[in-house]
Design an enzyme around this catalytic site. Structure first.
Site, PDB file in Angstrom:
ATOM      1  N   TYR A  11     -29.201   1.516 -67.447  1.00 53.12           N
ATOM      2  CA  TYR A  11     -28.183   0.484 -67.663  1.00 53.12           C
ATOM      3  C   TYR A  11     -28.133   0.162 -69.157  1.00 53.12           C
ATOM      4  CZ  TYR A  11     -25.904  -4.153 -67.043  1.00 53.12           C
ATOM      5  OH  TYR A  11     -25.067  -5.236 -67.115  1.00 53.12           O
ATOM      6  N   LYS A  48     -25.068   3.344 -66.011  1.00 54.42           N
ATOM      7  CA  LYS A  48     -24.060   2.278 -66.020  1.00 54.42           C
ATOM      8  C   LYS A  48     -23.900   1.836 -67.466  1.00 54.42           C
ATOM      9  CE  LYS A  48     -23.468  -2.603 -64.728  1.00 54.42           C
ATOM     10  NZ  LYS A  48     -24.181  -3.789 -64.157  1.00 54.42           N
TER      11      LYS A  48
END
Lengths: 363, 363, 363, 363
Positions: A195, A222
């Protein structure tokens, strides 16, 4: 391999003459496709190539989805309201959502002790998995040992991957970021969604991502850098990786550009409140590959995706909208989140045009 | 009230004719002052005013110090090395340091479980207090309930205050920041040093600080905004507060300007390795009020204070310098901090000119 | 050398027995000092050292001043109102101002053609010089050839220095910045005030400033980086330069910290409307070296210096205050500046507390 | 209206039974389409609607192009090298480029006096127009009166539009930006390309752009905000405007995402050195509407578009590449631009992979 909107319809290997589902009826396929008669024909030189591709497909089946970063409903005393959580998850899946993000930032995962986190995961992950959807669990913690403990629990509960940030109090160097994910890769069996969120941690560079892509458990990324060029870097770098790696959009308002550039999914605040339109967007871009249609849906979503990313307290906003407009009683937020003002509540409803847009949902 | 460099020498109240230490010998006072014969004579209209001022003095006695943000020595396996910790603390106090910051960022407090934090505090705080120095303990945690638990333990161990940040993963609104400190004020008996660090949490505005100054346990502020105008705001606002509130400098390289503007102390990376020069600076500015002298010492400190604030891994740099240049075996850092490269080690030694400056320390 | 608040009173050289002004009467000196009887006695081992210091003094006499960045009064059609300009300049000098900044940003120098700039300089510079004050003229232009033409004109008009920025449309590299000032140094006889303003041009590094200090015409620096650590770098670097170089504060709200660190003057928006208090501050810090007094005046100035640097249209604000509160009819601003709203006009008057503070001015 | 890849093939109005080119042969159309037999059929309820659409088409014919921000070749003494300029322009048009940006930032327009600017425009604009390409001329100046003078000259020379920034030394408010363009709209007959470049001027908000779209001469926008969400705002807002307004991409590395979102053209550094690939990209996205093909070309362009936007001296880099790799002797840059180092020259060639990519050009 012959595919249509319903997925694989059969396979035939030119060199070995083998065939899969050779007796399928074209008529049935067409009827089942609900009027969409587009077929995709893919040649495979060998069955091995076909099977390798099938493996990749499996990865896309797992992760090529809109994942609502699901809010966590709570009672007045801060305890979990599992009943509402299950209803909300069911409703999103009924609206076409194929994956759910459990205990991400919107799920207030930093407001829970390790024990509370595990309890929630142990109840909600199996519940969602039973319905066939994928689950990604937010497992970031400042101490990597704590993140690892959460991952191991999520793995046992059946999750498909863990979302993990670099450390967020201490700004790690790129070498320390690689060390962080290597530790997690080596100490847990769960797949990892790296992330990138430079507003909270050190930003991850393209060169570092190239190294992270070498870790077997790192399957997806992400990106919430809020700029499309960083996401583009990660997508283009993924195409160079030895194994398949995929990128998911982590910024609601960059949704369309992310998919157009090659993102295969979306970790979404918006899908909490507009699951149908969010899933329709995904299908237009990924399944139908109709970018004009995708752009049109994006324009509809535009007020919402801007509100969820630009209003500084999106969790409170989404909980308010779910409670007041959609009809799920989400209750309070835990500390450090406090209730937003009545002016703000009215403002986020107005800004997002949600009263009108909510009509797109199946209730 | 008659004061010199050694503090109060006596008091006499014009209206009531009362006198304190009326039989003190001027000769002794002058001899004890080591050649500094400057006296400060302060008139108090009533004994009450004098006593009120004494109360304030007590606060300054507690907090008007250089507080080294002390690094935490560790063995190869990451366990605490209390022996080195005590020696290092003793050495700093021997060099004139009057307060110590335990388990702040440089002390790697976010790399410890709650239990480990409490264990370290329970051993080190009494050790330092026995020597008469003040102790501030870093108690920030993302969950305010955890911060509160650390504060309650530090209070029992005898600490003078807790350093606490707003939540650092979630960006709190100003209202949520006030709620955060109000919770701590109401749920712990320990005094609080509000810590403003906009690179890690939401920045605290002057208006919010005005509200925080109303909390009885909020006694001091550490500003690490890295810009002097924010610190100036907090200092000027403190002067408007009903009770005495003080500001400590939280940015090594803004040291001189902070003191010149009214900061009464310094939470310092530099004092880990240059305690004598750091204490000399403090005395020049606070006790002697000799700004030219302070500026001259600041110029000497300039390479170090710039390195400690601008090199991105100051904890590793300070541990390396302590181990290699000063002679305390600080050992490793815990995750997420990793060892810095040999090039960086050489660079921080060179940048800080520490080999030359270390000669100012008493060994 | 014996000095008091009025400057040098005499000199005596111990080795050669020479004396300057040996027949001056102490009584006269004291009487002329208006009650300030502090004298500074400076020993010079040789007359040469004294003369060298005198040269330096001359530089400080030129540049150690508050220079109001004077606004340019205009008629309704945009033409210059010299009558008001002269009255405003006279009033500021009557209030103790020893230098004036002509056609700086607040003087709207970028809104004038080269010809108009020269006309204004040719009229106003001699007018101010006649009163004995120093003059610095804003000569920045995107094309260095144009800047040079303005400098040559200002030189002929009698200006003491030109304020020049690096190019502001194109972001120059550090090498290009050095080339820029070298070109000006080589093609004009006017002294240069290097102007560091990283919000408008590339920021100038300490290493680059070290190079610029080697240019004979570069005498002073105006730092408007808005952070005190950059100004500190320039001040400390100036102390290393072979010839005397000085730094002036270019950020109203950093005033006190700048002087405390060694700035010798101030390019000031505030002095347009509060000349007396601005000059008092300067005298407290530079002549009396009384930092506590300086800090007290700074606190009074605090609302104004914050408004002038933080309100985004300070030129309009200052012209409005001069017209409405002080009594000079400054008229309009030229494009690209447009009139501010009535709400803003009321707001800047309130924010700056100017109605109260204006009483400090001699009218 | 029937269209294929070659443009309009005929029109028929259902209500009035009128027909245009009713005797065209389908066979000819298909043959001329080089194998692309896709037709687009557009219904118009009235001939008026058709003609209105034709007008819009004309606007796209003018502005839906890749416009290289053409560098200005110079001799050693800084004078213009028109011979190379013409050859370079011809070569770009031979490679499929349909429009040219004259004297934009890369053309060093801020390094020229007003007279020099006009001379260059008077020679180069007619030269390019003769070949049928569109021309946009960079006319930004700090003084809007100067910008207007440049626009009026460019209009007489036959330019299609002027690129104009808000003022860049002074940071205009949104109201002042509207005033700026209104002045230009009212005082010149030339169409305007509003240029949003928040790194140089105040950023233009969506609300302000909405107002600017109401000015008849504002036809197009170049967005160089470097973030796709601002460009998206401008594109979506353009769709709401009463008259047709279009957005051109002003950031090389956001190229693909800009076109995918609705940008119709590109002001391009890259097209100076890769005209063929740049034009191919444009055709894939705009004419063929084949986004996968566009994405593939974008991937090829990726190293170049990143270098041109991220290397801090792109004009020097492009001139070097043209001179050393492509074969146009571009000569020097004027002040404030200075020659880049040999290391940088080698680095930009390597970074951009231009030696390999240059093979895509027709020579």
């Amino acid at each position: 391999e012959l595919r249509n909107i319903n997925g694989e319809q059969g396979a035939y290997f030119t060199k070995t003459k083998e065939a899969l589902q050779s007796d399928a009826l074209l008529k049935t396929m067409i009827e089942e496709a609900n009027g969409d008669n587009q077929f995709e024909l893919i040649y495979h030189s060998t069955p091995e190539n076909y099977l390798k591709r099938k493996g990749e497909k499996k990865m896309l089946e797992k992760f090529a989805h809109v994942f609502p970063a699901m809010v966590t409903p709570m009672n007045e005393d801060g305890s979990f309201n599992y009943e509402v959580a299950k209803k909300h998850a069911d409703w999103m899946m009924d609206n076409g959502i194929g994956g759910i993000g459990v205990l991400m930032a919107a799920g207030e995962y930093q407001s829970m002790s390790l024990e509370e986190h595990m309890e929630y995961v142990n109840i909600m992950v199996p519940y969602i998995k039973k319905r066939g959807a994928s689950v990604i669990v937010g497992c970031s913690r400042e101490r990597v040992e704590d993140a690892c403990a959460l991952m191991n629990n999520a793995y046992k509960a059946g999750a498909d991957a863990a979302m993990v940030l670099p450390s967020f109090y201490y700004n790690q160097s790129q070498e320390e970021i690689i060390d962080h994910y290597t530790y997690l890769n080596d100490n847990s069996d769960l797949d990892i969604m790296v992330y990138n969120n430079p507003n909270v941690t050190s930003g991850i560079t393209r060169e570092t991502m190239k190294e992270l892509y070498k870790l077997p458990h790192v399957k997806i990324v992400k990106d919430a850098s809020m700029v499309i060029d960083v996401m583009t870097d990660f997508i283009f770098e993924a195409e160079e990786a030895e194994e398949e790696k995929n990128v998911l959009c982590g910024c609601d308002y960059l949704l369309y550009q992310a998919y157009a550039t090659g993102a295969v999914g979306w970790i979404s605040m918006t899908a909490n409140i507009l699951p149908k339109l969010s899933a329709d967007f995904h299908n237009a871009m990924i399944v139908e590959k109709d970018y004009q249609k995708g752009l049109e849906i994006y324009k509809k979503l535009y007020p919402v995706v801007n509100m969820t990313e630009r209003y500084p307290a999106p969790t409170q906003a989404v909980k308010h909208i779910l409670s007041e407009v959609i009809g799920f009683d989400e209750g309070i937020c835990r500390r450090p989140r406090r209730e937003i003002s009545d002016e703000d509540k009215a403002m986020v409803v107005e800004w997002s045009q949600i009263r009108e847009l909510a009509k797109t949902n199946k209730m």
